[in-house]
Design a protein around this motif. Structure first.
Motif, short mmCIF file in Angstrom:
data_model
loop_
_atom_site.label_atom_id
_atom_site.label_comp_id
_atom_site.label_asym_id
_atom_site.label_seq_id
_atom_site.Cartn_x
_atom_site.Cartn_y
_atom_site.Cartn_z
N GLU A 162 0.67 5.10 -5.18
CA GLU A 162 0.12 5.02 -6.54
C GLU A 162 1.19 4.59 -7.54
O GLU A 162 0.93 3.78 -8.43
CB GLU A 162 -0.50 6.36 -6.95
CG GLU A 162 -1.21 6.33 -8.28
CD GLU A 162 -2.36 5.32 -8.33
OE1 GLU A 162 -2.54 4.70 -9.40
OE2 GLU A 162 -3.05 5.13 -7.32
N GLU A 163 2.40 5.09 -7.40
CA GLU A 163 3.48 4.69 -8.30
C GLU A 163 3.84 3.22 -8.13
O GLU A 163 4.12 2.53 -9.11
CB GLU A 163 4.71 5.56 -8.06
CG GLU A 163 4.53 6.99 -8.53
CD GLU A 163 5.65 7.92 -8.08
OE1 GLU A 163 6.02 8.81 -8.88
OE2 GLU A 163 6.15 7.76 -6.95
N ILE A 164 3.77 2.73 -6.90
CA ILE A 164 4.04 1.31 -6.66
C ILE A 164 2.94 0.46 -7.29
O ILE A 164 3.22 -0.57 -7.92
CB ILE A 164 4.17 1.02 -5.15
CG1 ILE A 164 5.42 1.74 -4.59
CG2 ILE A 164 4.26 -0.48 -4.89
CD1 ILE A 164 5.52 1.71 -3.08
N LYS A 165 1.69 0.90 -7.17
CA LYS A 165 0.58 0.18 -7.81
C LYS A 165 0.79 0.13 -9.33
O LYS A 165 0.55 -0.89 -9.96
CB LYS A 165 -0.75 0.86 -7.51
CG LYS A 165 -1.29 0.61 -6.13
CD LYS A 165 -2.63 1.29 -5.98
CE LYS A 165 -3.22 1.08 -4.62
NZ LYS A 165 -4.54 1.75 -4.48
N LYS B 261 8.94 0.29 1.01
CA LYS B 261 9.59 1.55 0.67
C LYS B 261 10.48 1.29 -0.54
O LYS B 261 11.42 0.50 -0.47
CB LYS B 261 10.46 2.06 1.83
CG LYS B 261 9.72 2.22 3.14
CD LYS B 261 8.79 3.39 3.12
CE LYS B 261 8.20 3.61 4.49
NZ LYS B 261 6.85 3.99 4.48
N LEU B 262 10.16 1.93 -1.65
CA LEU B 262 10.95 1.79 -2.86
C LEU B 262 11.40 3.17 -3.32
O LEU B 262 10.64 4.13 -3.24
CB LEU B 262 10.14 1.14 -3.97
CG LEU B 262 9.73 -0.32 -3.77
CD1 LEU B 262 8.84 -0.78 -4.91
CD2 LEU B 262 10.94 -1.20 -3.67
N MET B 263 12.61 3.22 -3.81
CA MET B 263 13.15 4.49 -4.30
C MET B 263 13.62 4.31 -5.74
O MET B 263 14.14 3.26 -6.10
CB MET B 263 14.33 4.95 -3.44
CG MET B 263 13.94 5.29 -2.01
SD MET B 263 15.33 5.82 -1.03
CE MET B 263 15.52 7.48 -1.63
#
Length: 113
Positions: A97-100, A86-88
């Motif tokens: 998709e944003e983490i990828k 979990k990233l904010m």
């Protein structure tokens, strides 16, 4: 698609049909249909399945016998851990998709350094 390989990969990880389907974000019946041959995954779903099992689409399709051929080995975050990550940013939770994209950016930056 080589259905035996799909089932073997899942059982090797000791994952249930439900757990595997949850990881892919699809219904259990949909994933069970892939394993039984009743349904065929879309290209996008096939890529997600290959990523989940850390193998190549060619292996899933029966085009190669080695599950590592065509699958670049990397030191990136394993897909099996993404659901726990979990990233904010600016108070908004990042999508898978944003983490990828963030991981891809870091890889490119490392290559340039």
């Amino acid at each position: 698609m080589n259905l035996d390989r799909l089932t073997t990969l899942r059982k090797k990880k000791k994952w249930s049909l439900q757990y595997t389907a949850d990881r892919l974000g699809i219904a259990k019946s949909t994933y069970a249909g892939y394993e039984s041959g009743y349904r065929r995954p879309s290209l996008e779903a096939l890529i997600e399945i290959a990523d989940l099992f850390n193998t190549s689409t060619d292996y899933l399709l029966g085009r190669v016998d080695d599950p590592t051929i065509g699958k670049e080995k990397s030191d990136s975050i394993e897909l099996m851990e993404w659901d726990k990550l979990k990233l904010m940013v600016d108070g908004a939770l990042l999508s898978k998709e944003e983490i990828k994209q963030m991981v891809a950016f870091i890889k490119v930056k490392k290559e340039l350094d």
